[in-house]
Scaffold this motif. Structure first.
Motif, PDB file in Angstrom:
ATOM      1  N   ARG A 170     -10.476  -7.845   6.705  1.00 24.96           N
ATOM      2  CA  ARG A 170      -8.889  -7.818   6.581  1.00 24.96           C
ATOM      3  C   ARG A 170      -8.475  -6.230   5.897  1.00 24.96           C
ATOM      4  NH1 ARG A 170      -4.936 -11.256   5.578  1.00 24.96           N
ATOM      5  NH2 ARG A 170      -6.413 -13.015   5.109  1.00 24.96           N
ATOM      6  N   ILE A 171      -7.670  -5.773   6.390  1.00 24.27           N
ATOM      7  CA  ILE A 171      -7.155  -4.300   5.666  1.00 24.27           C
ATOM      8  C   ILE A 171      -5.599  -4.450   5.224  1.00 24.27           C
ATOM      9  CG2 ILE A 171      -6.870  -1.910   6.086  1.00 24.27           C
ATOM     10  CD1 ILE A 171      -8.725  -1.775   8.303  1.00 24.27           C
ATOM     11  N   VAL A 172      -5.383  -4.424   3.974  1.00 25.48           N
ATOM     12  CA  VAL A 172      -4.144  -4.368   3.514  1.00 25.48           C
ATOM     13  C   VAL A 172      -3.468  -3.020   3.131  1.00 25.48           C
ATOM     14  CG1 VAL A 172      -2.939  -5.063   1.338  1.00 25.48           C
ATOM     15  CG2 VAL A 172      -4.690  -6.284   1.972  1.00 25.48           C
ATOM     16  N   ASP A 173      -2.422  -2.742   3.496  1.00 26.88           N
ATOM     17  CA  ASP A 173      -1.898  -1.370   3.277  1.00 26.88           C
ATOM     18  C   ASP A 173      -0.995  -1.103   2.235  1.00 26.88           C
ATOM     19  OD1 ASP A 173      -0.161   0.982   4.165  1.00 26.88           O
ATOM     20  OD2 ASP A 173      -0.297   0.562   6.019  1.00 26.88           O
ATOM     21  N   THR A 174      -1.262   0.084   1.536  1.00 25.76           N
ATOM     22  CA  THR A 174      -0.503   0.376   0.274  1.00 25.76           C
ATOM     23  C   THR A 174       0.902   0.126   0.394  1.00 25.76           C
ATOM     24  OG1 THR A 174      -0.540   2.635   0.887  1.00 25.76           O
ATOM     25  CG2 THR A 174      -2.444   1.702  -0.581  1.00 25.76           C
ATOM     26  N   SER A 175       1.518   0.610   1.878  1.00 23.50           N
ATOM     27  CA  SER A 175       2.900   0.359   1.962  1.00 23.50           C
ATOM     28  C   SER A 175       3.426  -0.864   1.631  1.00 23.50           C
ATOM     29  CB  SER A 175       3.286   0.983   3.219  1.00 23.50           C
ATOM     30  OG  SER A 175       2.765   0.148   4.359  1.00 23.50           O
ATOM     31  N   PHE A 176       2.735  -2.146   1.804  1.00 18.86           N
ATOM     32  CA  PHE A 176       3.244  -3.397   1.662  1.00 18.86           C
ATOM     33  C   PHE A 176       3.785  -3.589   0.248  1.00 18.86           C
ATOM     34  CE2 PHE A 176       0.517  -5.555   5.251  1.00 18.86           C
ATOM     35  CZ  PHE A 176       1.273  -4.914   6.088  1.00 18.86           C
ATOM     36  N   LEU A 177       2.709  -2.868  -0.698  1.00 22.39           N
ATOM     37  CA  LEU A 177       3.096  -3.077  -2.115  1.00 22.39           C
ATOM     38  C   LEU A 177       4.167  -2.040  -2.490  1.00 22.39           C
ATOM     39  CD1 LEU A 177       0.414  -4.406  -1.787  1.00 22.39           C
ATOM     40  CD2 LEU A 177      -0.212  -3.546  -4.338  1.00 22.39           C
ATOM     41  N   GLN A 178       4.263  -0.773  -1.886  1.00 20.70           N
ATOM     42  CA  GLN A 178       5.190   0.261  -2.246  1.00 20.70           C
ATOM     43  C   GLN A 178       6.707  -0.355  -1.899  1.00 20.70           C
ATOM     44  OE1 GLN A 178       4.900   3.670   0.452  1.00 20.70           O
ATOM     45  NE2 GLN A 178       6.617   4.814  -0.400  1.00 20.70           N
ATOM     46  N   ARG A 179       6.691  -1.171  -0.837  1.00 19.95           N
ATOM     47  CA  ARG A 179       7.952  -1.856  -0.265  1.00 19.95           C
ATOM     48  C   ARG A 179       8.669  -2.710  -1.288  1.00 19.95           C
ATOM     49  NH1 ARG A 179       6.684  -3.818   5.607  1.00 19.95           N
ATOM     50  NH2 ARG A 179       8.743  -4.704   5.510  1.00 19.95           N
ATOM     51  N   ILE A 180       7.516  -3.361  -2.106  1.00 22.96           N
ATOM     52  CA  ILE A 180       8.132  -4.114  -3.345  1.00 22.96           C
ATOM     53  C   ILE A 180       8.486  -3.598  -4.603  1.00 22.96           C
ATOM     54  CG2 ILE A 180       7.469  -6.299  -4.530  1.00 22.96           C
ATOM     55  CD1 ILE A 180       5.744  -7.272  -2.204  1.00 22.96           C
TER      56      ILE A 180
END
Length: 243
Positions: A170-180
């Motif tokens: 699994r790769i989690v993108d930093t942009s996911f957290l940035q959007r929150i």
């Protein structure tokens, strides 16, 4: 291609692949390697990563340098850098870096950008060996990357080319957290986000340097999304899905 003592490692992590690619695995695995493989298999089978509390969440933040953007057109990985994090803390002593020997020429502009030379790459391990060492470092942890489509594309291509198996981490993108954490910011480049967050920009376009900066960014975002009420990855994904 001669047999590698980590063939079973690749088979178990990434699923079965054609033995004709590698030949039949030979003996010679020592007890330490076998113990490592068994532990890795247990970790990779864990399905509850989505519910791990963010303060306990272990990940490997990584970056790759490449000769271009299109692996299907012959562009190659030339270095891999990574650092481990747990919760909102970067583990300074848990770092990984390797150059990767390439099959095609190193473009002058890439050498200038990264500081990597042709001579250094000639002495580096081949990609399949570099990937094995990288997977050994990662074990069962979740991967994190900044705008991860680039990393994911190259990892998928390399995994299939060298191991005839899909890339399953699994790769989690930093942009996911940035959007929150910062929904109104429109920064995209790593250096712009780091400057915005008062993170020193050092060793840019060096795989380990970029991984360290991304890890610092990730750790800051972990603390921010926790303040927004996110307890785990599932909460983050559900928040994004809800818009």
């Amino acid at each position: 291609m001669k047999s590698n003592p980590f063939i079973h490692f690749i088979r178990e992590v990434h699923g079965k692949f054609q033995t004709s690619v590698f030949g039949t695995a030979q003996g010679g695995q020592n007890s330490q390697q076998i113990a490592f493989l068994r532990q890795l298999q247990r970790e990779m089978k864990a399905e509850e990563v989505m519910s791990v509390p963010l303060e306990e969440f272990s990940a490997v933040v990584f970056d790759i340098e490449t000769t271009g953007f299109f692996p299907e057109q012959g562009n190659e990985i030339i270095s891999i850098g990574a650092v481990k994090v747990k919760g909102g803390e970067m583990l300074e002593d848990e770092r990984f870096y390797t150059l990767v020997r390439h099959e095609n020429g190193l473009p002058d502009e890439i050498s200038t950008l990264t500081g990597i030379t042709e001579a250094e790459l000639e002495r580096a391990p081949a990609l399949e060996e570099a990937l094995i060492q990288f997977f050994k470092f990662v074990k069962g942890d979740t991967l994190v990357a900044h705008h991860s489509a680039h990393e994911k594309k190259f990892m998928q291509h390399a995994s299939w080319k060298h191991f005839r198996a899909p890339f399953k981490h699994r790769i989690v993108d930093t942009s996911f957290l940035q959007r929150i954490a910062e929904p109104h910011t429109d920064f995209v480049r790593l250096e712009d986000l780091c400057e915005h967050r008062s993170i020193p920009v050092t060793d840019r376009h060096h795989a380990l340097g970029d991984a360290v900066m991304t890890a610092k960014l990730w750790c800051g975002y972990i603390e921010d999304v926790k303040k927004e009420g996110c307890r785990n990855l599932r909460d983050i994904y559900e928040r994004i899905a809800a818009g």
